[in-house]
Write a protein that holds these residues in place. Structure first.
Motif, PDB file in Angstrom:
ATOM      1  N   ALA A  46       0.825  -1.209   0.000  1.00 28.62           N
ATOM      2  CA  ALA A  46       0.000   0.000   0.000  1.00 28.62           C
ATOM      3  C   ALA A  46       0.856   1.255   0.000  1.00 28.62           C
ATOM      4  O   ALA A  46       1.998   1.261   0.475  1.00 28.62           O
ATOM      5  N   ASP A  47       0.307   2.337  -0.542  1.00 37.66           N
ATOM      6  CA  ASP A  47       0.957   3.639  -0.478  1.00 37.66           C
ATOM      7  C   ASP A  47       0.684   4.321   0.853  1.00 37.66           C
ATOM      8  O   ASP A  47       1.479   5.142   1.327  1.00 37.66           O
ATOM      9  N   VAL A  48      -0.456   3.982   1.460  1.00 31.91           N
ATOM     10  CA  VAL A  48      -0.860   4.595   2.718  1.00 31.91           C
ATOM     11  C   VAL A  48      -1.884   3.688   3.389  1.00 31.91           C
ATOM     12  O   VAL A  48      -2.614   2.952   2.718  1.00 31.91           O
ATOM     13  N   ALA A  49      -1.920   3.724   4.709  1.00 32.86           N
ATOM     14  CA  ALA A  49      -2.927   2.986   5.463  1.00 32.86           C
ATOM     15  C   ALA A  49      -3.827   3.984   6.193  1.00 32.86           C
ATOM     16  O   ALA A  49      -3.373   5.055   6.607  1.00 32.86           O
ATOM     17  N   ILE A  50      -5.095   3.611   6.327  1.00 34.69           N
ATOM     18  CA  ILE A  50      -6.047   4.405   7.105  1.00 34.69           C
ATOM     19  C   ILE A  50      -6.582   3.495   8.197  1.00 34.69           C
ATOM     20  O   ILE A  50      -7.170   2.444   7.907  1.00 34.69           O
ATOM     21  N   GLU A  51      -6.389   3.900   9.451  1.00 33.39           N
ATOM     22  CA  GLU A  51      -6.679   3.045  10.604  1.00 33.39           C
ATOM     23  C   GLU A  51      -7.826   3.620  11.432  1.00 33.39           C
ATOM     24  O   GLU A  51      -7.722   4.719  11.984  1.00 33.39           O
ATOM     25  N   PHE A  52      -8.941   2.877  11.487  1.00 31.25           N
ATOM     26  CA  PHE A  52     -10.085   3.208  12.342  1.00 31.25           C
ATOM     27  C   PHE A  52     -10.522   1.915  13.017  1.00 31.25           C
ATOM     28  O   PHE A  52     -11.332   1.161  12.473  1.00 31.25           O
TER      29      PHE A  52
END
Length: 238
Positions: A46-52
């Motif tokens: 991935a280029d970026v992760a989004i964590e929720f």
């Protein structure tokens, strides 16, 4: 942009829809049932992760992103006591980390309004100040992370208030935060200054999760390729 979504509840699904509509590719979706399958090799694509996710899992998820050399946008609240350690690890791994208690552009502007009003009210001891926040019943933490951010801003300016409590309080030095959990409310935050003569109230009301989700995607776009620790103030140049 290739995105890893860590946390695939209602917020994760809203982020997925907005990111896909903007032409990004979600290559990894991790929900509560697949949390144990989160591996460095998967994240590394991935280029970026989004964590929720949850306060119990956020720290370890962010660490896995650092290990995978993937910048991470984190919106999980209720674990702020570990933020200093995360910031040190971000430097150690030369990673990218952006945390916000709320990604809504409107809320972040509301933060600035709150700080300005608190500065103005600091020299007006005839006003008491208190806060109310309303969220849906699935909200895991109380008060909300947004409410805590607002409270900390208030305490920094209105020095006659020395602490906050998540309850109604008659103590003059205590800032009361009243938390209500009502479906289907996505989020309302109200700050009231009250005196014998008048009241001053500021309120932010979210109509849906889309504002939070869109802000998280904007933050991910901004963070990609950057190293360091950031906030939405950096993204919005506030």
């Amino acid at each position: 942009m290739k995105i890893a979504l860590i946390g695939y509840g209602k917020m994760g699904k809203a982020i997925d829809a907005i990111a896909t509509a903007k032409g990004h590719e979600v290559i990894l979706r991790i929900d509560a049932d697949s949390q144990h399958l989160l591996e460095k090799e998967q994240l590394g694509q991935a280029d970026v992760a989004i964590e929720f996710t949850t306060p119990e899992t956020a720290y370890h998820n962010v660490l896995k992103c650092f290990e995978a050399k993937v910048p991470v946008v984190c919106g999980t609240t209720g674990w702020l006591e570990k933020l200093p350690a995360v910031k040190e690890l971000c430097s150690k791994y030369q990673g990218g980390f952006l945390h916000a208690t709320n990604f809504s552009i409107g809320v972040n502007i509301f933060f600035e309004v709150n700080k300005k009003l608190a500065d103005l009210m600091a020299a007006q001891p005839q006003y008491n100040v208190w806060m109310e926040e309303i969220h849906h019943t699935q909200k895991k933490d109380a008060p909300s992370g947004t409410a805590i951010t607002l409270a900390e801003q208030l305490l920094g300016a209105v020095t006659r208030k020395t602490n906050w409590v998540n309850a109604s309080s008659e103590q003059p030095e205590t800032l009361s935060i009243i938390s209500k959990r009502i479906d289907p409310a996505p989020g309302t935050h109200t700050i009231t200054y009250t005196s014998a003569i008048d009241d001053i109230t500021i309120t932010h009301t979210a109509h849906s999760r889309e504002g939070f989700a869109a802000g998280a995607v904007t933050a991910a776009e901004w963070l990609t390729g950057r190293q360091g620790v950031f906030s939405m103030r950096d993204v919005l140049n506030l």
